[in-house]
Design a protein around this motif. Structure first.
Motif, short mmCIF file in Angstrom:
data_model
loop_
_atom_site.label_atom_id
_atom_site.label_comp_id
_atom_site.label_asym_id
_atom_site.label_seq_id
_atom_site.Cartn_x
_atom_site.Cartn_y
_atom_site.Cartn_z
N PHE A 1 -1.44 -5.98 1.42
CA PHE A 1 -0.29 -6.66 2.00
C PHE A 1 0.94 -5.76 1.98
CE2 PHE A 1 3.63 -9.02 1.13
CZ PHE A 1 3.69 -9.91 2.19
N HIS A 2 1.27 -5.23 0.81
CA HIS A 2 2.49 -4.42 0.67
C HIS A 2 2.41 -3.14 1.50
CE1 HIS A 2 4.69 -6.90 -2.14
NE2 HIS A 2 3.55 -7.13 -2.74
N LEU A 3 1.25 -2.51 1.53
CA LEU A 3 1.10 -1.30 2.34
C LEU A 3 1.19 -1.63 3.82
CD1 LEU A 3 -1.71 0.43 0.27
CD2 LEU A 3 0.70 1.12 0.41
N ALA A 4 0.58 -2.73 4.23
CA ALA A 4 0.63 -3.14 5.64
C ALA A 4 2.06 -3.46 6.06
CB ALA A 4 -0.28 -4.35 5.87
N VAL A 5 2.80 -4.13 5.19
CA VAL A 5 4.19 -4.48 5.50
C VAL A 5 5.04 -3.21 5.67
CG1 VAL A 5 6.28 -5.52 4.50
CG2 VAL A 5 4.12 -6.78 4.50
N GLU A 6 4.68 -2.15 4.95
CA GLU A 6 5.38 -0.87 5.10
C GLU A 6 5.03 -0.18 6.40
OE1 GLU A 6 4.87 1.76 1.75
OE2 GLU A 6 5.16 0.13 0.33
N GLY A 7 4.05 -0.73 7.14
CA GLY A 7 3.68 -0.15 8.42
C GLY A 7 2.56 0.87 8.32
N ILE A 8 1.90 0.91 7.20
CA ILE A 8 0.80 1.85 7.01
C ILE A 8 -0.45 1.28 7.68
CG2 ILE A 8 -0.61 3.03 5.29
CD1 ILE A 8 1.88 2.86 3.45
N ASN A 9 -1.15 2.11 8.44
CA ASN A 9 -2.32 1.62 9.17
C ASN A 9 -3.55 1.52 8.27
OD1 ASN A 9 -3.82 4.10 9.19
ND2 ASN A 9 -2.64 4.81 10.94
N ASN A 10 -4.59 0.86 8.78
CA ASN A 10 -5.79 0.60 7.99
C ASN A 10 -6.44 1.86 7.45
OD1 ASN A 10 -5.42 -2.11 8.41
ND2 ASN A 10 -7.08 -2.34 9.88
N SER A 11 -6.49 2.91 8.25
CA SER A 11 -7.11 4.17 7.81
C SER A 11 -6.35 4.78 6.64
CB SER A 11 -7.16 5.18 8.97
OG SER A 11 -7.96 4.69 10.00
N GLN A 12 -5.03 4.75 6.75
CA GLN A 12 -4.21 5.31 5.68
C GLN A 12 -4.30 4.45 4.41
OE1 GLN A 12 -0.66 5.25 8.09
NE2 GLN A 12 -0.65 7.47 8.28
N ILE A 13 -4.34 3.13 4.58
CA ILE A 13 -4.50 2.23 3.42
C ILE A 13 -5.83 2.52 2.74
CG2 ILE A 13 -4.81 -0.16 2.69
CD1 ILE A 13 -2.84 -0.97 4.94
N ALA A 14 -6.89 2.66 3.53
CA ALA A 14 -8.22 2.94 2.98
C ALA A 14 -8.20 4.23 2.17
CB ALA A 14 -9.24 3.04 4.11
N GLU A 15 -7.56 5.24 2.71
CA GLU A 15 -7.48 6.52 2.01
C GLU A 15 -6.70 6.39 0.70
OE1 GLU A 15 -5.61 10.91 2.83
OE2 GLU A 15 -6.54 9.87 4.53
N ARG A 16 -5.57 5.72 0.75
CA ARG A 16 -4.74 5.55 -0.45
C ARG A 16 -5.45 4.78 -1.55
NH1 ARG A 16 1.65 4.54 0.60
NH2 ARG A 16 1.96 6.22 2.06
N ILE B 1 -10.98 3.10 -0.55
CA ILE B 1 -11.93 2.10 -0.09
C ILE B 1 -12.18 2.35 1.39
CG2 ILE B 1 -11.30 0.35 -1.82
CD1 ILE B 1 -9.51 -1.01 0.25
N SER B 2 -13.18 1.68 1.95
CA SER B 2 -13.50 1.90 3.36
C SER B 2 -12.51 1.17 4.27
CB SER B 2 -14.92 1.41 3.67
OG SER B 2 -14.96 0.00 3.69
N VAL B 3 -12.42 1.65 5.49
CA VAL B 3 -11.56 1.01 6.48
C VAL B 3 -12.02 -0.43 6.70
CG1 VAL B 3 -10.81 1.03 8.89
CG2 VAL B 3 -10.95 3.17 7.62
N ARG B 4 -13.33 -0.65 6.73
CA ARG B 4 -13.87 -2.00 6.92
C ARG B 4 -13.42 -2.93 5.79
NH1 ARG B 4 -14.66 -6.15 9.59
NH2 ARG B 4 -16.55 -7.30 9.27
N THR B 5 -13.38 -2.43 4.57
CA THR B 5 -12.92 -3.23 3.44
C THR B 5 -11.44 -3.58 3.60
OG1 THR B 5 -14.58 -2.25 2.00
CG2 THR B 5 -12.71 -3.32 0.92
N VAL B 6 -10.64 -2.63 4.05
CA VAL B 6 -9.23 -2.89 4.32
C VAL B 6 -9.11 -3.98 5.38
CG1 VAL B 6 -7.06 -1.95 5.22
CG2 VAL B 6 -8.47 -0.58 3.68
N GLU B 7 -9.89 -3.86 6.44
CA GLU B 7 -9.85 -4.86 7.51
C GLU B 7 -10.18 -6.25 6.99
OE1 GLU B 7 -12.62 -3.19 10.25
OE2 GLU B 7 -11.17 -1.78 11.08
N MET B 8 -11.16 -6.33 6.09
CA MET B 8 -11.53 -7.63 5.52
C MET B 8 -10.41 -8.18 4.63
SD MET B 8 -14.31 -8.55 6.85
CE MET B 8 -14.47 -10.01 5.87
#
Length: 64
Positions: free
Chosen positions: A12-27, A30-37
């Motif tokens: 939530f906090h990373l998404a609110v900062e405008g970070i995309n799913n790929s970048q969240i996954a990397e940080r 975890i996988s991009v699919r897990t971030v999407e879920m």
């Protein structure tokens, strides 16, 4: 917001900062699919349907 898991809150906090799913996954190492879920689950729990609504939710509650 209180019903979110710890990981959903992180996403939530990373998404609110405008970070995309790929970048969240990397940080979070975890996988991009897990971030999407996590994002889909938290948005459902919060009753928001878009990134814009997510940011507005955070701003209204002082969470951003």
């Amino acid at each position: 917001y209180d019903s979110l898991t710890a990981r959903e809150k992180e996403v939530f906090h990373l998404a609110v900062e405008g970070i995309n799913n790929s970048q969240i996954a990397e940080r979070l190492s975890i996988s991009v699919r897990t971030v999407e879920m996590h994002r889909a689950n938290l948005m459902k729990k919060l009753g928001v349907n878009s990134q814009t609504e997510l940011v507005k939710f955070a701003m209204r509650r002082g969470l951003g």
